[in-house]
Every structure is written in C-alpha cells, then in structure tokens.
Design a protein around this motif. Structure first.
Motif, PDB file in Angstrom:
ATOM      1  N   PRO A 158     -16.272 -47.265  21.367  1.00  0.00           N
ATOM      2  CA  PRO A 158     -15.535 -48.381  21.976  1.00  0.00           C
ATOM      3  C   PRO A 158     -16.350 -49.667  21.977  1.00  0.00           C
ATOM      4  CG  PRO A 158     -16.428 -46.951  23.676  1.00  0.00           C
ATOM      5  CD  PRO A 158     -16.734 -46.276  22.372  1.00  0.00           C
ATOM      6  N   TYR A 159     -15.652 -50.763  22.081  1.00  0.00           N
ATOM      7  CA  TYR A 159     -16.287 -52.070  22.223  1.00  0.00           C
ATOM      8  C   TYR A 159     -16.424 -52.408  23.701  1.00  0.00           C
ATOM      9  CZ  TYR A 159     -15.394 -52.997  17.253  1.00  0.00           C
ATOM     10  OH  TYR A 159     -15.376 -52.942  15.888  1.00  0.00           O
ATOM     11  N   THR A 160     -17.422 -53.234  24.044  1.00  0.00           N
ATOM     12  CA  THR A 160     -17.571 -53.683  25.432  1.00  0.00           C
ATOM     13  C   THR A 160     -16.543 -54.772  25.727  1.00  0.00           C
ATOM     14  OG1 THR A 160     -19.152 -55.422  24.882  1.00  0.00           O
ATOM     15  CG2 THR A 160     -20.050 -53.229  25.372  1.00  0.00           C
ATOM     16  N   VAL A 161     -16.241 -54.949  27.011  1.00  0.00           N
ATOM     17  CA  VAL A 161     -15.298 -56.001  27.432  1.00  0.00           C
ATOM     18  C   VAL A 161     -15.849 -57.376  27.066  1.00  0.00           C
ATOM     19  CG1 VAL A 161     -14.165 -57.084  29.418  1.00  0.00           C
ATOM     20  CG2 VAL A 161     -14.370 -54.598  29.315  1.00  0.00           C
ATOM     21  N   ILE A 162     -17.149 -57.570  27.246  1.00  0.00           N
ATOM     22  CA  ILE A 162     -17.767 -58.862  26.932  1.00  0.00           C
ATOM     23  C   ILE A 162     -17.618 -59.189  25.451  1.00  0.00           C
ATOM     24  CG2 ILE A 162     -19.969 -60.100  26.797  1.00  0.00           C
ATOM     25  CD1 ILE A 162     -20.836 -58.620  29.338  1.00  0.00           C
ATOM     26  N   LEU A 163     -17.793 -58.187  24.608  1.00  0.00           N
ATOM     27  CA  LEU A 163     -17.670 -58.409  23.167  1.00  0.00           C
ATOM     28  C   LEU A 163     -16.221 -58.762  22.790  1.00  0.00           C
ATOM     29  CD1 LEU A 163     -19.497 -56.455  20.452  1.00  0.00           C
ATOM     30  CD2 LEU A 163     -17.098 -57.015  20.126  1.00  0.00           C
ATOM     31  N   ILE A 164     -15.256 -58.088  23.419  1.00  0.00           N
ATOM     32  CA  ILE A 164     -13.850 -58.393  23.154  1.00  0.00           C
ATOM     33  C   ILE A 164     -13.514 -59.807  23.622  1.00  0.00           C
ATOM     34  CG2 ILE A 164     -11.458 -57.793  23.708  1.00  0.00           C
ATOM     35  CD1 ILE A 164     -12.762 -55.866  21.766  1.00  0.00           C
ATOM     36  N   GLU A 165     -14.040 -60.204  24.787  1.00  0.00           N
ATOM     37  CA  GLU A 165     -13.811 -61.573  25.281  1.00  0.00           C
ATOM     38  C   GLU A 165     -14.347 -62.597  24.278  1.00  0.00           C
ATOM     39  OE1 GLU A 165     -15.649 -61.784  29.120  1.00  0.00           O
ATOM     40  OE2 GLU A 165     -13.794 -61.299  30.168  1.00  0.00           O
ATOM     41  N   ARG A 166     -15.534 -62.307  23.741  1.00  0.00           N
ATOM     42  CA  ARG A 166     -16.135 -63.225  22.765  1.00  0.00           C
ATOM     43  C   ARG A 166     -15.270 -63.313  21.508  1.00  0.00           C
ATOM     44  NH1 ARG A 166     -21.374 -61.074  20.359  1.00  0.00           N
ATOM     45  NH2 ARG A 166     -21.824 -60.707  22.570  1.00  0.00           N
ATOM     46  N   ALA A 167     -14.764 -62.148  21.075  1.00  0.00           N
ATOM     47  CA  ALA A 167     -13.917 -62.127  19.878  1.00  0.00           C
ATOM     48  C   ALA A 167     -12.604 -62.875  20.118  1.00  0.00           C
ATOM     49  CB  ALA A 167     -13.629 -60.680  19.475  1.00  0.00           C
ATOM     50  N   MET A 168     -12.047 -62.758  21.320  1.00  0.00           N
ATOM     51  CA  MET A 168     -10.806 -63.483  21.655  1.00  0.00           C
ATOM     52  C   MET A 168     -11.032 -64.993  21.639  1.00  0.00           C
ATOM     53  SD  MET A 168      -9.384 -60.999  24.706  1.00  0.00           S
ATOM     54  CE  MET A 168      -8.120 -62.149  25.286  1.00  0.00           C
ATOM     55  N   LYS A 169     -12.210 -65.413  22.116  1.00  0.00           N
ATOM     56  CA  LYS A 169     -12.531 -66.839  22.087  1.00  0.00           C
ATOM     57  C   LYS A 169     -12.726 -67.327  20.655  1.00  0.00           C
ATOM     58  CE  LYS A 169     -14.653 -66.875  26.673  1.00  0.00           C
ATOM     59  NZ  LYS A 169     -15.920 -66.941  27.454  1.00  0.00           N
ATOM     60  N   ASP A 170     -13.292 -66.467  19.809  1.00  0.00           N
ATOM     61  CA  ASP A 170     -13.517 -66.841  18.408  1.00  0.00           C
ATOM     62  C   ASP A 170     -12.202 -67.086  17.664  1.00  0.00           C
ATOM     63  OD1 ASP A 170     -16.236 -66.716  18.732  1.00  0.00           O
ATOM     64  OD2 ASP A 170     -16.449 -64.693  17.892  1.00  0.00           O
ATOM     65  N   ILE A 171     -11.146 -66.318  18.032  1.00  0.00           N
ATOM     66  CA  ILE A 171      -9.854 -66.519  17.370  1.00  0.00           C
ATOM     67  C   ILE A 171      -8.994 -67.523  18.144  1.00  0.00           C
ATOM     68  CG2 ILE A 171      -9.867 -64.220  16.338  1.00  0.00           C
ATOM     69  CD1 ILE A 171      -7.801 -63.374  18.466  1.00  0.00           C
ATOM     70  N   HIS A 172      -9.601 -68.120  19.192  1.00  0.00           N
ATOM     71  CA  HIS A 172      -8.926 -69.139  20.012  1.00  0.00           C
ATOM     72  C   HIS A 172      -7.625 -68.606  20.625  1.00  0.00           C
ATOM     73  CE1 HIS A 172     -11.837 -71.932  18.362  1.00  0.00           C
ATOM     74  NE2 HIS A 172     -11.470 -71.595  17.136  1.00  0.00           N
ATOM     75  N   TYR A 173      -7.716 -67.388  21.176  1.00  0.00           N
ATOM     76  CA  TYR A 173      -6.513 -66.815  21.792  1.00  0.00           C
ATOM     77  C   TYR A 173      -6.169 -67.560  23.073  1.00  0.00           C
ATOM     78  CZ  TYR A 173      -3.033 -63.681  23.623  1.00  0.00           C
ATOM     79  OH  TYR A 173      -1.847 -63.186  24.114  1.00  0.00           O
ATOM     80  N   SER A 174      -4.917 -67.947  23.206  1.00  0.00           N
ATOM     81  CA  SER A 174      -4.439 -68.682  24.374  1.00  0.00           C
ATOM     82  C   SER A 174      -3.563 -67.770  25.234  1.00  0.00           C
ATOM     83  CB  SER A 174      -3.636 -69.909  23.925  1.00  0.00           C
ATOM     84  OG  SER A 174      -3.156 -70.617  25.036  1.00  0.00           O
ATOM     85  N   VAL A 175      -3.943 -67.602  26.502  1.00  0.00           N
ATOM     86  CA  VAL A 175      -3.205 -66.728  27.421  1.00  0.00           C
ATOM     87  C   VAL A 175      -1.828 -67.310  27.715  1.00  0.00           C
ATOM     88  CG1 VAL A 175      -3.163 -65.765  29.760  1.00  0.00           C
ATOM     89  CG2 VAL A 175      -5.301 -65.853  28.483  1.00  0.00           C
ATOM     90  N   LYS A 176      -0.828 -66.427  27.739  1.00  0.00           N
ATOM     91  CA  LYS A 176       0.545 -66.826  28.061  1.00  0.00           C
ATOM     92  C   LYS A 176       0.845 -66.359  29.485  1.00  0.00           C
ATOM     93  CE  LYS A 176       1.560 -66.231  23.201  1.00  0.00           C
ATOM     94  NZ  LYS A 176       0.123 -66.019  22.929  1.00  0.00           N
ATOM     95  N   PRO A 177       0.902 -67.281  30.461  1.00  0.00           N
ATOM     96  CA  PRO A 177       1.001 -66.896  31.876  1.00  0.00           C
ATOM     97  C   PRO A 177       2.259 -66.129  32.247  1.00  0.00           C
ATOM     98  CG  PRO A 177       1.280 -69.276  31.593  1.00  0.00           C
ATOM     99  CD  PRO A 177       0.805 -68.740  30.290  1.00  0.00           C
ATOM    100  N   HIS A 178       3.344 -66.285  31.482  1.00  0.00           N
ATOM    101  CA  HIS A 178       4.597 -65.613  31.839  1.00  0.00           C
ATOM    102  C   HIS A 178       4.800 -64.298  31.080  1.00  0.00           C
ATOM    103  CE1 HIS A 178       5.773 -69.005  34.250  1.00  0.00           C
ATOM    104  NE2 HIS A 178       5.611 -69.817  33.227  1.00  0.00           N
ATOM    105  N   LYS A 179       3.765 -63.859  30.350  1.00  0.00           N
ATOM    106  CA  LYS A 179       3.861 -62.621  29.590  1.00  0.00           C
ATOM    107  C   LYS A 179       2.883 -61.613  30.179  1.00  0.00           C
ATOM    108  CE  LYS A 179       4.513 -61.521  24.678  1.00  0.00           C
ATOM    109  NZ  LYS A 179       4.274 -62.004  23.305  1.00  0.00           N
ATOM    110  N   SER A 180       3.264 -60.333  30.222  1.00  0.00           N
ATOM    111  CA  SER A 180       2.400 -59.324  30.841  1.00  0.00           C
ATOM    112  C   SER A 180       1.106 -59.157  30.048  1.00  0.00           C
ATOM    113  CB  SER A 180       3.127 -57.983  30.940  1.00  0.00           C
ATOM    114  OG  SER A 180       3.152 -57.323  29.686  1.00  0.00           O
ATOM    115  N   THR A 181       0.059 -58.733  30.753  1.00  0.00           N
ATOM    116  CA  THR A 181      -1.242 -58.552  30.100  1.00  0.00           C
ATOM    117  C   THR A 181      -1.189 -57.414  29.075  1.00  0.00           C
ATOM    118  OG1 THR A 181      -1.888 -57.179  32.006  1.00  0.00           O
ATOM    119  CG2 THR A 181      -2.598 -59.474  32.011  1.00  0.00           C
ATOM    120  N   LYS A 182      -0.373 -56.386  29.323  1.00  0.00           N
ATOM    121  CA  LYS A 182      -0.253 -55.271  28.370  1.00  0.00           C
ATOM    122  C   LYS A 182       0.365 -55.741  27.061  1.00  0.00           C
ATOM    123  CE  LYS A 182      -0.022 -51.480  31.713  1.00  0.00           C
ATOM    124  NZ  LYS A 182       0.790 -50.361  32.239  1.00  0.00           N
TER     125      LYS A 182
END
Length: 281
Positions: A158-182
């Motif tokens: 498995p990957y660490t949460v910190i590593l996944i967060e870094r990867a999400m920032k690298d792809i410039h993922y933008s959180v959608k507040p009205h959509k579920s986290t799943k």
C-alpha cells in the motif's frame, strides 16, 4: 432680607445598560430576551444552509463541521447536524418561516422533511476560512480512502496517505464540496493511474460450482478474474482467485443466475496486500 438658597438635588445615576441577548447576529446585542418576539429564536455558533423556493429564502441552522459529514454519508443522525428542526427566513435574526409559505414552497409543512431538503441541496453559508478548512479535511479524507483501497500492482504494497496527498497535489486535484469523498476517491484513483503505478487492491474469493454448469460458467467468469490461485475439479469445480473489487457484484449475480442458487461464493479476504508501506522517491 437675604435671598434664600435653593438646594439642587443631585443628578440621578445613569440607567444600567441593557443585558445583551444570548448569541450573535444582527441586532442581537441591543435586544433584551424578555422583549424577543415569540416568532424569533436566538441561536449561537451556527452554520447556515440556505435555499430559495418560490422567490423566497429559507434557512436552517446547523452545527459547524456537520453539514459536509451529512452530505458525504459519514453522519447519519440528523439531530447531530441540525441545531433545531425549524425552518427560518433569517437565522441570524431568528425569524421563523410561516407555515403557509412552507406549504407553498415545499408542498408540506413538515419541518423535519423540509430541513432535509434544504440540507441536501441548499447552499452552505460559511466564511472563507471555514470553507478552506473543510476542503482541506475532505482532501485528507479522500487521500485516506485511496491509500486504504489501493496498492502498487508490482509490489502489492500500500501507499502512505502522505504520498497519496502529494500525488493528488501533483495532478492538481480540486475537491468538489458537494460530492461524497468515496465518489471522489474513485475519481482520484482513475486520474492517478495516468501518472503512477496504482490500482485497487484485489479481493480473494472462493467459489464452488456444480459440475454440470462449472466448465461453462468458468469461461464466462474468466474475463472478470485477475488471477486463478487454485483450481480443483472433482464432483464440483472449486476455484480460489483474485478479482478487482469492482467486479464482485457482477460475479455474484452471474453465479446466482447460472447455477440457480446452487453455486456458492465466499470472500476470503477484502484486500490482497503485502505488509509494509510503499515508498516512492
């Protein structure tokens, strides 16, 4: 004869300041609770969710940090979200909506049901600081789900949460507040596959099929199976295999329908992973 001296009475003491009303909000500081109209309710520390229906504004008072939990499905108890099962036209002024306006706008005067409608589709009124905090929390929650469900397909680690967060920032993922986290976690996994080695951790299954339908059904199941670990065919066909979790429902329905309920499906493990965190430099 001397002029008589008039004694001037001492000035009266200034009146005591009016007590402040409980809570914040427009006009609250100058209002005395005993003069608060009966159609007003004072609330403190609220997060307001607002909706417009039939040209009128309706608001509900919620506890801070609970609205997003309700919308994502993490919070199930409505009483943990709502400060009161009351619909307002203005929460900060404590002005309660009229029954006839509710019926006209929502088709019912059931305050709890209307609160649910506003809670699910209304606009959450928060400060920029609060909004930023909420989006940061959702970002971490999404990364946690991805780290929990995924592995490096080459190492099975498995990957660490910190590593996944870094990867999400690298792809410039933008959180959608009205959509579920799943839902967003599944979207993130699809996007991360374009830039790194990542896939859903496999499920390990065992299914036992009647001999008559076994060989024919195995051919239909093959495209849904990642790896066959063990296969035994005597009176029945027994297979232990790894699958993508997204294929589980289709496999289950296929076995049920093709064997008329005679076949069995058993989940041996939800995630097939090696122990230890995956490190990427």
């Amino acid at each position: 004869m001397g002029r008589q001296r008039r004694e001037v009475p001492p000035p009266s003491p200034p009146p005591s300041p009016l007590p402040r009303a409980v809570g914040g909000g427009e006009g609250a500081a100058a209002a005395m609770s005993i003069f608060t109209p009966t159609n007003q309710i004072r609330l403190t520390n609220v997060a307001v969710v607002r909706a417009r229906r039939g040209g009128k504004r309706f608001e509900i008072a919620c506890y801070r940090n609970k609205v997003m939990g309700w919308r994502s499905g993490a919070e199930k108890d409505l009483d943990e979200v709502l400060q009161t099962h009351t619909v307002f036209v203005n929460v900060s002024k404590g002005q309660v909506a009229k029954k006839e306006d509710l019926v006209k706008a929502f088709g019912t005067d059931d305050q709890t049901e209307i609160c649910k409608m506003i809670l699910s589709k209304g606009e959450l009124q928060v400060s920029d600081k609060e909004r930023h905090t909420q989006l940061e929390q959702m970002f971490r929650d999404i990364a946690t789900i991805v780290a929990d469900k995924c592995v490096n397909p080459e190492t099975k680690r498995p990957y660490t949460v910190i590593l996944i967060e870094r990867a999400m920032k690298d792809i410039h993922y933008s959180v959608k507040p009205h959509k579920s986290t799943k839902q967003q976690a599944l979207e993130v996994i699809r996007q991360l596959k374009e830039t790194m080695q990542i896939e859903r951790a496999h499920m390990r299954l065992r299914f036992i099929l009647p001999a008559k339908e076994g060989k024919k059904l195995k051919e239909k199941l093959k495209p849904l199976i990642k790896v066959i670990e063990n296969e035994d065919f005597h009176e029945q066909l027994e297979i232990v295999c790894l699958i993508d979790p997204g294929c589980f429902r289709e496999i289950d329905e296929l076995i049920r329908s093709e064997t008329k309920g005679k076949g069995t499906l058993e989940v041996l493990s939800l995630k097939d992973v090696e122990e230890g965190d995956e490190k990427l430099e």
